[in-house]
Design an enzyme around this catalytic site. Structure first.
Site, PDB file in Angstrom:
ATOM      1  CE  LYS A 104      -4.483   0.868   0.468  1.00 26.81           C
ATOM      2  NZ  LYS A 104      -5.552  -0.051   0.057  1.00 26.81           N
TER       3      LYS A 104
HETATM    4  N1  GLU Z   1      -7.282   0.130  -3.287  1.00 26.51           N
HETATM    5  C1  GLU Z   1      -8.039  -1.049  -3.580  1.00 26.51           C
HETATM    6  C2  GLU Z   1      -8.074  -1.969  -2.376  1.00 26.51           C
HETATM    7  O1  GLU Z   1      -7.904  -1.547  -1.259  1.00 26.51           O
HETATM    8  C3  GLU Z   1      -7.572  -1.723  -4.857  1.00 26.51           C
HETATM    9  C4  GLU Z   1      -6.157  -2.175  -4.858  1.00 26.51           C
HETATM   10  C5  GLU Z   1      -5.672  -2.677  -6.222  1.00 26.51           C
HETATM   11  O2  GLU Z   1      -6.462  -2.703  -7.148  1.00 26.51           O
HETATM   12  O3  GLU Z   1      -4.495  -3.015  -6.300  1.00 26.51           O
HETATM   13  O4  GLU Z   1      -8.343  -3.133  -2.490  1.00 26.51           O
END
Ligand code: GLU
Length: 414
Positions: A104
């Protein structure tokens, strides 16, 4: 908030690893991130002044595949939050069985205070700052809170300046730049699929089921649209300014049109203005928190009057609130399952980028639906096989097991 995010995640992890009787060394290895990068981002404002901003990319675990996870721009972003969210991604990708690990990123900034030029420059600076640790086979970012397809386009362009055309470096791109059909709507679409299936399983008729949605960003608005279309009654929704209520059911397509025109949901015809506290405690079949973390906490959990919670946001329920809801017999469909539609579509986007061959939306949606429904029934089966096992703990157990297997087979414990 009563507890910070990483502690909240640790509580969830510990519960599940305890149920699994996970070996201690393995539990330690799986719990903490592999790598944490903090960067300082100097942004020249339009008025010529310099603003220093903090950014992060945290890579939690890549035993099952490249690190994968979004990038959020928010004033409350800090290293502790990104650490927790990176871990949730590891277990989310494992639970829905896509070949990724978890990561993240984020920048502590309020993007609403930046001009479009400033936002673009900031995004490009961030890409340069984290580029040593990302890559198509290493770590693939995506949108999250307050980031969108345009930001992903700048991201892809900046990375491609130094690495050649590289669409697979980031997902959630505009379709014209190698984005996938269905990705934009995927998280909210996934929430509605999960809700439909769990309603079927628990015998709650979908037709006329009452829904309350906290947060009407990308995820909340697509979930609202899909559920409205499926015949549910979305009776209350909110944005950062507060909520609106209509017990007869809000006309969601008209509301979204109104929001596009007015920049707000407030003043929409026939609805009553309510505050966020009232919204969360409105009697309904399904409460869908679809904004930030920690919104259901020890001060309000007791007052919830929904039959179920479906977590469209990441980390919306604190551990104490989770316990209160368990005691009140309000089941919670956890974030790592309920909102996994987004990363599943991201996986298909990445696959299409590697293949240089693009699919119809129907193909993406059908594959996504199967992944989610399979994972949901695995969670249900495990949760009901033991007494007092919540859907969250069952989901974590399944996911931890998969990551543990990969770690062990790779020989990372020796
Ligand atoms: N931000 C989204 C999540 O928390 C998508 C992450 C992604 O597509 O890599 O799952």
């Amino acid at each position: 908030m009563e507890i910070n995010n990483f502690n909240a995640y640790c509580d969830q992890f510990d519960r599940a690893s305890h149920e699994l009787e996970l070996e201690e060394n393995l539990a330690k290895l799986l719990k903490y991130p592999d790598r944490e990068l903090s960067v300082e981002l100097p942004l020249i404002r339009d008025d010529g002044s310099l603003m220093m901003l903090h950014g992060y990319r945290i890579q939690h675990n890549n035993a099952r595949g490249p690190f994968k996870g979004g990038l959020r721009f928010h004033p409350r972003v800090d290293i502790d939050e990104i650490r927790a969210l990176s871990a949730l991604m590891t277990f989310k990708t494992a639970l829905v069985d896509i070949p990724f690990g978890g990561g993240k990123g984020g920048i502590q900034v309020d993007p609403k205070e930046l001009s479009s030029r400033e936002l673009e420059q900031l995004t490009r600076k961030f890409v340069r700052a984290i580029s040593p640790i990302i890559g198509v086979q290493t770590d693939i970012p995506a949108p999250d809170v307050n980031t969108n397809a345009q930001i992903m386009a700048w991201f892809m362009d900046e990375y491609s300046q130094t690495h050649g055309y590289t669409p697979g470096i980031v997902t959630g791109k505009p379709i014209s730049l190698g984005g996938s059909r269905g990705r934009e709507a995927a998280t909210g679409y996934g929430v509605s699929i999960i809700l439909r299936e769990i309603a079927k399983y628990r015998g709650i008729p979908l037709e006329d089921a009452t829904i309350v949605i906290q947060g009407l960003g990308n995820v909340g608005s697509w979930a609202a649209q899909n559920l409205h279309q499926a015949g549910c009654r979305v009776i209350a929704v909110s944005d950062h300014e507060g909520g609106i209520l209509d017990p007869e059911g809000i006309d969601i397509p008209s509301l979204l049109e109104y929001k596009r025109e007015n920049g707000s949901i407030h003043g929409f015809a026939k609805t009553k203005t309510i505050d966020q506290g009232t919204l969360l405690c409105t009697p309904c079949d399904f409460l869908i928190p679809a904004a930030l973390g920690g919104i259901i906490h020890k001060m309000n959990a007791n007052s919830l009057q929904c039959k179920m919670v479906v977590e469209a946001a990441n980390g919306p329920t604190t551990p104490t609130a989770d316990e209160i809801l368990r005691n009140k017999n309000i089941p919670v469909i956890p974030d790592i399952l309920a909102n996994a539609g987004g990363v599943i579509a991201s996986y298909y986007e990445w696959v299409q980028n590697l293949q240089r061959h693009y699919w119809e939306e129907e193909e993406v949606n059908n594959k996504l639906e199967k992944k989610l429904v399979d994972a949901l029934y695995e969670v249900i089966a495990l949760a009901h096989s033991r007494e007092e096992l919540s859907y969250r703990t069952a989901a974590f157990m399944l996911a931890i097991n998969r990551v543990a297997d990969a770690v062990a087979i790779r020989g990372r414990l020796t």
